[in-house]
Design a protein around this motif. Structure first.
Motif, PDB file in Angstrom:
ATOM      1  N   THR A 256       4.603  -9.786 -13.388  1.00  0.00           N
ATOM      2  CA  THR A 256       4.402 -10.255 -12.224  1.00  0.00           C
ATOM      3  C   THR A 256       4.357  -9.416 -10.938  1.00  0.00           C
ATOM      4  OG1 THR A 256       5.591 -12.194 -13.275  1.00  0.00           O
ATOM      5  CG2 THR A 256       5.163 -12.391 -10.736  1.00  0.00           C
ATOM      6  N   ALA A 257       5.328  -8.476 -10.978  1.00  0.00           N
ATOM      7  CA  ALA A 257       5.430  -7.656  -9.779  1.00  0.00           C
ATOM      8  C   ALA A 257       3.810  -6.489 -10.004  1.00  0.00           C
ATOM      9  CB  ALA A 257       6.674  -6.464 -10.013  1.00  0.00           C
ATOM     10  N   LEU A 258       3.635  -6.453 -11.487  1.00  0.00           N
ATOM     11  CA  LEU A 258       2.353  -5.457 -11.413  1.00  0.00           C
ATOM     12  C   LEU A 258       1.166  -6.113 -10.762  1.00  0.00           C
ATOM     13  CD1 LEU A 258       0.773  -3.185 -12.669  1.00  0.00           C
ATOM     14  CD2 LEU A 258       1.036  -4.115 -14.853  1.00  0.00           C
ATOM     15  N   ILE A 259       1.110  -7.510 -11.094  1.00  0.00           N
ATOM     16  CA  ILE A 259      -0.112  -8.226 -10.706  1.00  0.00           C
ATOM     17  C   ILE A 259      -0.096  -7.933  -9.079  1.00  0.00           C
ATOM     18  CG2 ILE A 259      -1.171 -10.562 -10.393  1.00  0.00           C
ATOM     19  CD1 ILE A 259       0.108 -11.187 -12.837  1.00  0.00           C
ATOM     20  N   GLN A 267      -6.898  -3.696  -2.715  1.00  0.00           N
ATOM     21  CA  GLN A 267      -7.404  -4.005  -1.280  1.00  0.00           C
ATOM     22  C   GLN A 267      -6.917  -3.268  -0.138  1.00  0.00           C
ATOM     23  OE1 GLN A 267      -8.876  -7.004  -0.531  1.00  0.00           O
ATOM     24  NE2 GLN A 267      -8.838  -7.684  -2.571  1.00  0.00           N
ATOM     25  N   ARG A 268      -5.873  -2.297  -0.213  1.00  0.00           N
ATOM     26  CA  ARG A 268      -5.449  -1.657   1.024  1.00  0.00           C
ATOM     27  C   ARG A 268      -5.437  -0.015   0.189  1.00  0.00           C
ATOM     28  NH1 ARG A 268      -6.035  -2.329   5.276  1.00  0.00           N
ATOM     29  NH2 ARG A 268      -4.069  -2.067   6.351  1.00  0.00           N
ATOM     30  N   GLY A 269      -5.485   0.344  -0.807  1.00  0.00           N
ATOM     31  CA  GLY A 269      -5.329   1.783  -1.477  1.00  0.00           C
ATOM     32  C   GLY A 269      -4.114   2.380  -1.419  1.00  0.00           C
ATOM     33  N   ILE A 270      -3.134   1.449  -1.343  1.00  0.00           N
ATOM     34  CA  ILE A 270      -1.737   1.806  -1.397  1.00  0.00           C
ATOM     35  C   ILE A 270      -0.805   1.168  -2.704  1.00  0.00           C
ATOM     36  CG2 ILE A 270      -1.636   2.497   1.165  1.00  0.00           C
ATOM     37  CD1 ILE A 270       0.125  -0.407   1.525  1.00  0.00           C
ATOM     38  N   PHE A 271       0.323   1.714  -2.700  1.00  0.00           N
ATOM     39  CA  PHE A 271       1.347   1.224  -3.787  1.00  0.00           C
ATOM     40  C   PHE A 271       0.943   1.852  -5.282  1.00  0.00           C
ATOM     41  CE2 PHE A 271       3.115  -3.030  -2.023  1.00  0.00           C
ATOM     42  CZ  PHE A 271       3.460  -2.416  -0.749  1.00  0.00           C
ATOM     43  N   SER A 272       0.269   3.011  -5.196  1.00  0.00           N
ATOM     44  CA  SER A 272      -0.379   3.585  -6.575  1.00  0.00           C
ATOM     45  C   SER A 272       0.805   3.721  -7.351  1.00  0.00           C
ATOM     46  CB  SER A 272      -1.224   4.795  -6.078  1.00  0.00           C
ATOM     47  OG  SER A 272      -2.361   4.666  -5.339  1.00  0.00           O
ATOM     48  N   TYR A 273       1.806   4.581  -6.909  1.00  0.00           N
ATOM     49  CA  TYR A 273       3.109   4.647  -7.647  1.00  0.00           C
ATOM     50  C   TYR A 273       3.686   3.686  -8.102  1.00  0.00           C
ATOM     51  CZ  TYR A 273       2.390   9.497  -5.748  1.00  0.00           C
ATOM     52  OH  TYR A 273       1.765  10.519  -5.120  1.00  0.00           O
ATOM     53  N   TRP A 274       3.913   2.476  -7.309  1.00  0.00           N
ATOM     54  CA  TRP A 274       4.302   1.030  -7.781  1.00  0.00           C
ATOM     55  C   TRP A 274       3.395   0.890  -9.070  1.00  0.00           C
ATOM     56  CZ3 TRP A 274       8.564  -1.575  -7.165  1.00  0.00           C
ATOM     57  CH2 TRP A 274       9.497  -1.486  -6.127  1.00  0.00           C
ATOM     58  N   THR A 275       2.197   0.714  -8.812  1.00  0.00           N
ATOM     59  CA  THR A 275       1.392   0.226 -10.022  1.00  0.00           C
ATOM     60  C   THR A 275       1.655   0.908 -11.327  1.00  0.00           C
ATOM     61  OG1 THR A 275      -0.289  -0.542  -8.306  1.00  0.00           O
ATOM     62  CG2 THR A 275      -0.908  -0.221 -10.347  1.00  0.00           C
ATOM     63  N   LEU A 345       6.029  -7.360   9.656  1.00  0.00           N
ATOM     64  CA  LEU A 345       5.441  -8.914   9.358  1.00  0.00           C
ATOM     65  C   LEU A 345       4.034  -8.810   8.778  1.00  0.00           C
ATOM     66  CD1 LEU A 345       7.022 -11.522   9.327  1.00  0.00           C
ATOM     67  CD2 LEU A 345       6.192 -11.852  11.685  1.00  0.00           C
ATOM     68  N   SER A 346       3.816  -8.615   7.624  1.00  0.00           N
ATOM     69  CA  SER A 346       2.479  -8.375   6.955  1.00  0.00           C
ATOM     70  C   SER A 346       2.490  -8.740   5.609  1.00  0.00           C
ATOM     71  CB  SER A 346       1.969  -7.078   7.482  1.00  0.00           C
ATOM     72  OG  SER A 346       2.582  -6.037   6.786  1.00  0.00           O
ATOM     73  N   LYS A 347       1.469  -8.771   4.999  1.00  0.00           N
ATOM     74  CA  LYS A 347       1.473  -9.064   3.659  1.00  0.00           C
ATOM     75  C   LYS A 347       1.681  -7.705   2.850  1.00  0.00           C
ATOM     76  CE  LYS A 347      -2.030 -11.481   2.131  1.00  0.00           C
ATOM     77  NZ  LYS A 347      -3.281 -12.046   1.429  1.00  0.00           N
ATOM     78  N   GLU A 348       1.549  -6.489   3.162  1.00  0.00           N
ATOM     79  CA  GLU A 348       1.889  -5.389   2.970  1.00  0.00           C
ATOM     80  C   GLU A 348       3.487  -5.480   2.649  1.00  0.00           C
ATOM     81  OE1 GLU A 348      -1.769  -4.020   4.876  1.00  0.00           O
ATOM     82  OE2 GLU A 348      -0.225  -5.510   4.952  1.00  0.00           O
ATOM     83  N   THR A 349       4.113  -5.596   3.597  1.00  0.00           N
ATOM     84  CA  THR A 349       5.654  -5.796   3.571  1.00  0.00           C
ATOM     85  C   THR A 349       6.289  -6.597   2.730  1.00  0.00           C
ATOM     86  OG1 THR A 349       5.771  -4.946   6.035  1.00  0.00           O
ATOM     87  CG2 THR A 349       7.827  -5.967   4.989  1.00  0.00           C
ATOM     88  N   ALA A 350       5.636  -7.836   2.791  1.00  0.00           N
ATOM     89  CA  ALA A 350       6.130  -9.063   1.884  1.00  0.00           C
ATOM     90  C   ALA A 350       5.943  -8.656   0.200  1.00  0.00           C
ATOM     91  CB  ALA A 350       5.258 -10.386   2.043  1.00  0.00           C
ATOM     92  N   LEU A 354       8.752  -8.122  -2.389  1.00  0.00           N
ATOM     93  CA  LEU A 354       8.709  -8.816  -3.545  1.00  0.00           C
ATOM     94  C   LEU A 354       8.836  -7.884  -4.901  1.00  0.00           C
ATOM     95  CD1 LEU A 354       6.398 -11.869  -4.366  1.00  0.00           C
ATOM     96  CD2 LEU A 354       6.206  -9.719  -5.931  1.00  0.00           C
ATOM     97  N   ASN A 355       8.047  -6.890  -4.853  1.00  0.00           N
ATOM     98  CA  ASN A 355       8.160  -5.862  -5.987  1.00  0.00           C
ATOM     99  C   ASN A 355       9.654  -5.409  -6.241  1.00  0.00           C
ATOM    100  OD1 ASN A 355       5.494  -5.764  -6.595  1.00  0.00           O
ATOM    101  ND2 ASN A 355       5.012  -3.600  -5.807  1.00  0.00           N
ATOM    102  N   SER A 356      10.176  -5.191  -5.104  1.00  0.00           N
ATOM    103  CA  SER A 356      11.756  -4.726  -5.097  1.00  0.00           C
ATOM    104  C   SER A 356      12.515  -5.812  -5.829  1.00  0.00           C
ATOM    105  CB  SER A 356      12.092  -4.227  -3.820  1.00  0.00           C
ATOM    106  OG  SER A 356      11.325  -3.428  -3.108  1.00  0.00           O
ATOM    107  N   LEU A 357      12.399  -7.044  -5.443  1.00  0.00           N
ATOM    108  CA  LEU A 357      12.846  -8.223  -6.136  1.00  0.00           C
ATOM    109  C   LEU A 357      12.905  -8.280  -7.770  1.00  0.00           C
ATOM    110  CD1 LEU A 357      12.514 -10.998  -3.433  1.00  0.00           C
ATOM    111  CD2 LEU A 357      14.621  -9.822  -3.616  1.00  0.00           C
ATOM    112  N   PHE A 358      11.633  -8.162  -7.870  1.00  0.00           N
ATOM    113  CA  PHE A 358      11.314  -8.330  -9.452  1.00  0.00           C
ATOM    114  C   PHE A 358      11.725  -7.104 -10.218  1.00  0.00           C
ATOM    115  CE2 PHE A 358       7.784 -11.249  -8.106  1.00  0.00           C
ATOM    116  CZ  PHE A 358       8.251 -12.314  -9.204  1.00  0.00           C
ATOM    117  N   VAL A 359      11.940  -5.939  -9.801  1.00  0.00           N
ATOM    118  CA  VAL A 359      12.389  -4.983 -10.307  1.00  0.00           C
ATOM    119  C   VAL A 359      13.925  -4.934 -10.283  1.00  0.00           C
ATOM    120  CG1 VAL A 359      12.805  -2.449 -10.272  1.00  0.00           C
ATOM    121  CG2 VAL A 359      10.646  -3.012  -9.815  1.00  0.00           C
ATOM    122  N   LEU A 360      14.609  -5.251  -9.351  1.00  0.00           N
ATOM    123  CA  LEU A 360      16.002  -5.520  -9.222  1.00  0.00           C
ATOM    124  C   LEU A 360      16.416  -6.537 -10.234  1.00  0.00           C
ATOM    125  CD1 LEU A 360      18.788  -4.937  -8.179  1.00  0.00           C
ATOM    126  CD2 LEU A 360      18.359  -6.619  -6.322  1.00  0.00           C
ATOM    127  N   ALA A 361      15.556  -7.920 -10.477  1.00  0.00           N
ATOM    128  CA  ALA A 361      15.944  -8.827 -11.271  1.00  0.00           C
ATOM    129  C   ALA A 361      15.808  -8.386 -12.816  1.00  0.00           C
ATOM    130  CB  ALA A 361      14.859 -10.091 -11.170  1.00  0.00           C
TER     131      ALA A 361
END
Length: 634
Positions: A256-259, A267-275, A345-350, A354-361
């Motif tokens: 779910t975090a990967l999606i 869309q933004r060319g970031i979060f490459s390491y996350w992905t 306060l943006s979609k990137e921050t949210a 969200l990724n952090s929450l899923f990884v923590l879970a």
């Protein structure tokens, strides 16, 4: 000779996959891509061989070939034909062969549908998939051979475990395995990307549909498994935080975090390491789940095997593939990252939160699942980690997740306006009112009006999510936005079902004779009659119940106790009555006298919302894939 044909194809599968890996490695070392050009043909050949292997084993089951040891251990001539077919994956050896077949299937599908992607990238992906196929095929051939013969053959089989003689076995494991193995494609594409050293929006776009499809299969498997456990095990619950249940939850959380991470990368060319890391660990945890189920290191009603050698072999695969991927990541760590700025306060921050929450879970589930094993291995004694641990930590994580989801429809890239936030917050009073209405509708049956704050908060937030995601504009009916909204609505509906069922469900234990009645939550249960029935491979004691809502007749159901003489096991078959989104759940217990039995009667409010929400999430995954294809066509 059909089993021998399957065994021969398994040997060929090992040889061809090894050849494909060697050709690809040689091509990479010599920097000659022509050696990778054979990958498409070899991959399709592997897909064909995998299907032949599985078909040969299924044929042995349907034909009652008890000279095959695996068939003799998991089937019987009296077993219905559809259960004989599903018994093919009802034990360890067959389930691993199905895993391998699914892997070959995914590889073949990727080969056929990747003609629009870069050929070198595709061939590298197929080579990585061939390496995974080689590892599993060699494991099955040497340690877990389902085609092994026994002479002289037994006259009759031992029968399939009665717990598995259910329609759930036909669909649940295949869906779950297709989800597990589907993440192998995302993993292989990520490794191929690391070999090339380039990660851009195009590669994220290529990976995303395969990840969504795998996530959809895994979601369907988890929901179906929860439903199967709910009505088959007879305990009245749908999630036990069992190690094997957790094994499927861990890759689902990271998937779910990967999606969501792929959306940002595209869309933004970031979060490459996350992905990259999420793609690696989502599949790694799928392998770890396989180890949990089949190693015997953790006790579970779902576990297939207690063979330590098999567990060590699977664990070796897990560490080997993870090491290869992480080593490539370490050497290719200097990937390009877009220089993108965004407000808090943006979609990137949210999505970052969200990724952090899923990884923590995921870390919480891993710790709770493996801590008892580590505690025991260190000689510190025995300890168990149960629902209180998971619930206490998942509750705040779920609250944060619901808040983020509520703002998902208004969040924009870079920043979001305060007016939109205020508009969303104005829906909270409406959500609280609707939540109180749901709770009072259930409490009225109990003639009490005690409000628990915990389910009220969760239900209100879930309804808030639903209200904010309703398609209220014409353009919102486009497929891609609709898929996102439907997935979030489905999750919110699941939360409502879980909260209402957990806090406001009711149950009693009674002893009844025919014609006697008892009351629970405003419903009257009448034990109408008792009968004995003879099934195809079992005998059953049946108790017929009539259900009344006050004086109004609602429905009739039958609770059973089945005795399987070959396995010498007794299983309870629950009686279920659906009443809107509620369930009436009857479990037949021990016998005390002439037709007098103990019964466990349950009132399960809004439990069907769980299955409804799960179905909506699966439908959302299909819509998302069609939405991506629609965009490519345009």
């Amino acid at each position: 000779m059909i089993p021998e044909l399957g065994y021969f194809c398994l040997i060929l599968l090992v040889g061809i996959s090894a050849t494909q890996v060697m050709f690809s490695v040689w091509g990479e070392i010599r920097q000659q891509p022509k050696w990778l050009a054979y990958n498409s043909f070899l991959t399709l050949t592997q897909s064909l061989l995998g299907c032949i292997c599985f078909s040969a084993l299924a044929y042995a089951f349907i034909g009652d070939d008890f000279s095959v040891s695996y068939v003799a251990s998991h089937s019987n001539s009296q077993l219905p034909t559809f259960f004989k077919f599903s018994a093919t994956w009802g034990g360890h050896e067959g389930s691993m062969l199905f895993w391998l077949t699914a892997l070959c299937f995914w590889s073949g599908i990727f080969c056929l549908f990747s003609f629009k992607t870069d050929r070198l990238f595709t061939n590298r992906t197929l080579a990585v998939l061939a390496l995974i196929i080689f590892g599993f095929a060699l494991f099955i051939l040497l340690i877990s051979n389902p085609f092994e013969r026994s002479f002289p053959p037994p006259p009759e089989g031992r029968d399939l475990n009665p717990m598995l003689q259910d329609i759930g076995l036909i669909f649940h494991p295949p869906l779950l395995y297709l989800g597990y193995v589907g993440f192998a494609v995302s993993f292989a594409m990520t490794v191929a990307m690391l070999l090339g050293g380039v990660f851009d929006f195009a590669i994220a776009r290529w990976i995303r549909p395969w990840t969504i499809i795998a996530w959809g299969f895994l979601t369907a498997g988890i929901v179906l498994g929860a439903w199967w456990a709910y009505y088959e095990l007879g305990w009245g619950g749908w999630w036990f935080w069992d190690p094997v249940e957790n094994a499927s939850l861990m890759p689902w959380l990271l998937g779910t975090a990967l999606i969501h991470s792929l959306i940002v990368s595209e869309q933004r060319g970031i979060f490459s390491y996350w992905t990259i890391l999420l793609a690696i660990f989502a599949f790694a945890l799928s392998l770890l789940g396989t180890f949990i189920v089949r190693s015997g290191v953790l006790t579970s009603v779902h576990a297939f095997a207690v063979d330590a050698d098999r567990g060590i072999a699977i664990l070796s695969l897990f560490f080997s593939l993870s090491f290869i991927a992480l080593a490539l990541f370490a050497f290719k760590v200097n990937l390009w990252q877009g220089n993108v700025r965004f407000k808090w306060l943006s979609k990137e921050t949210a999505l970052l939160v969200l990724n952090s929450l899923f990884v923590l879970a995921t870390c919480v589930v891993i710790l709770g699942t493996f801590y008892p094993m580590i505690f025991s291995a260190m000689g510190w004694g025995a300890i168990s980690v149960g629902a209180p641990y998971f619930n206490s930590i998942f509750a705040p994580l779920a609250l944060c997740l619901l808040v983020i989801m509520a703002f998902a429809t208004i969040l924009r890239w870079k920043q979001c306006s305060n007016k939109q936030i205020i508009a969303q917050l104005l829906l909270i009073p409406i959500a609280i009112s609707l939540a109180l209405g749901l709770i009072y509708s259930v409490l009225a049956r109990h003639n009490i009006f005690q409000i628990y704050w915990f389910p009220l908060i969760f239900t209100s937030l879930a309804i808030w999510v639903i209200l904010t995601h309703l398609p209220y504009r014409q353009f919102m009916w486009q497929i891609r936005p609709l898929a996102m909204r439907l997935a979030h609505i489905g999750f919110a509906i699941c939360v409502i079902g879980a909260m209402m069922n957990s806090y406001y469900g009711n149950e009693i234990g009674v002893r009844l004779k025919p014609t006697e009645r008892t009351e629970l939550a405003g419903f009257w249960f009448e034990y109408a009659q008792h009968s004995n029935e003879l099934g195809q491979n079992y005998t059953a004691e049946q108790s017929l119940f009539h259900l009344y809502d006050g004086d109004k007749y609602l429905a009739t159901t039958t609770a059973e106790r089945r005795y399987y003489d070959i396995r010498t096991m007794t299983m309870a078959e629950v009686g279920l009555i659906h009443y809107g989104l509620d369930d009436i759940y009857i479990v037949m217990g021990d016998k005390f006298g002439n037709k007098e039995y103990a019964f466990r009667l349950h009132y399960k409010p809004y439990v069907r919302a769980l299955w409804l929400g799960g179905v909506l999430m699966v439908i959302a995954s299909l819509l998302a894939v069609f939405g991506l294809r629609e965009r490519k066509i345009k």
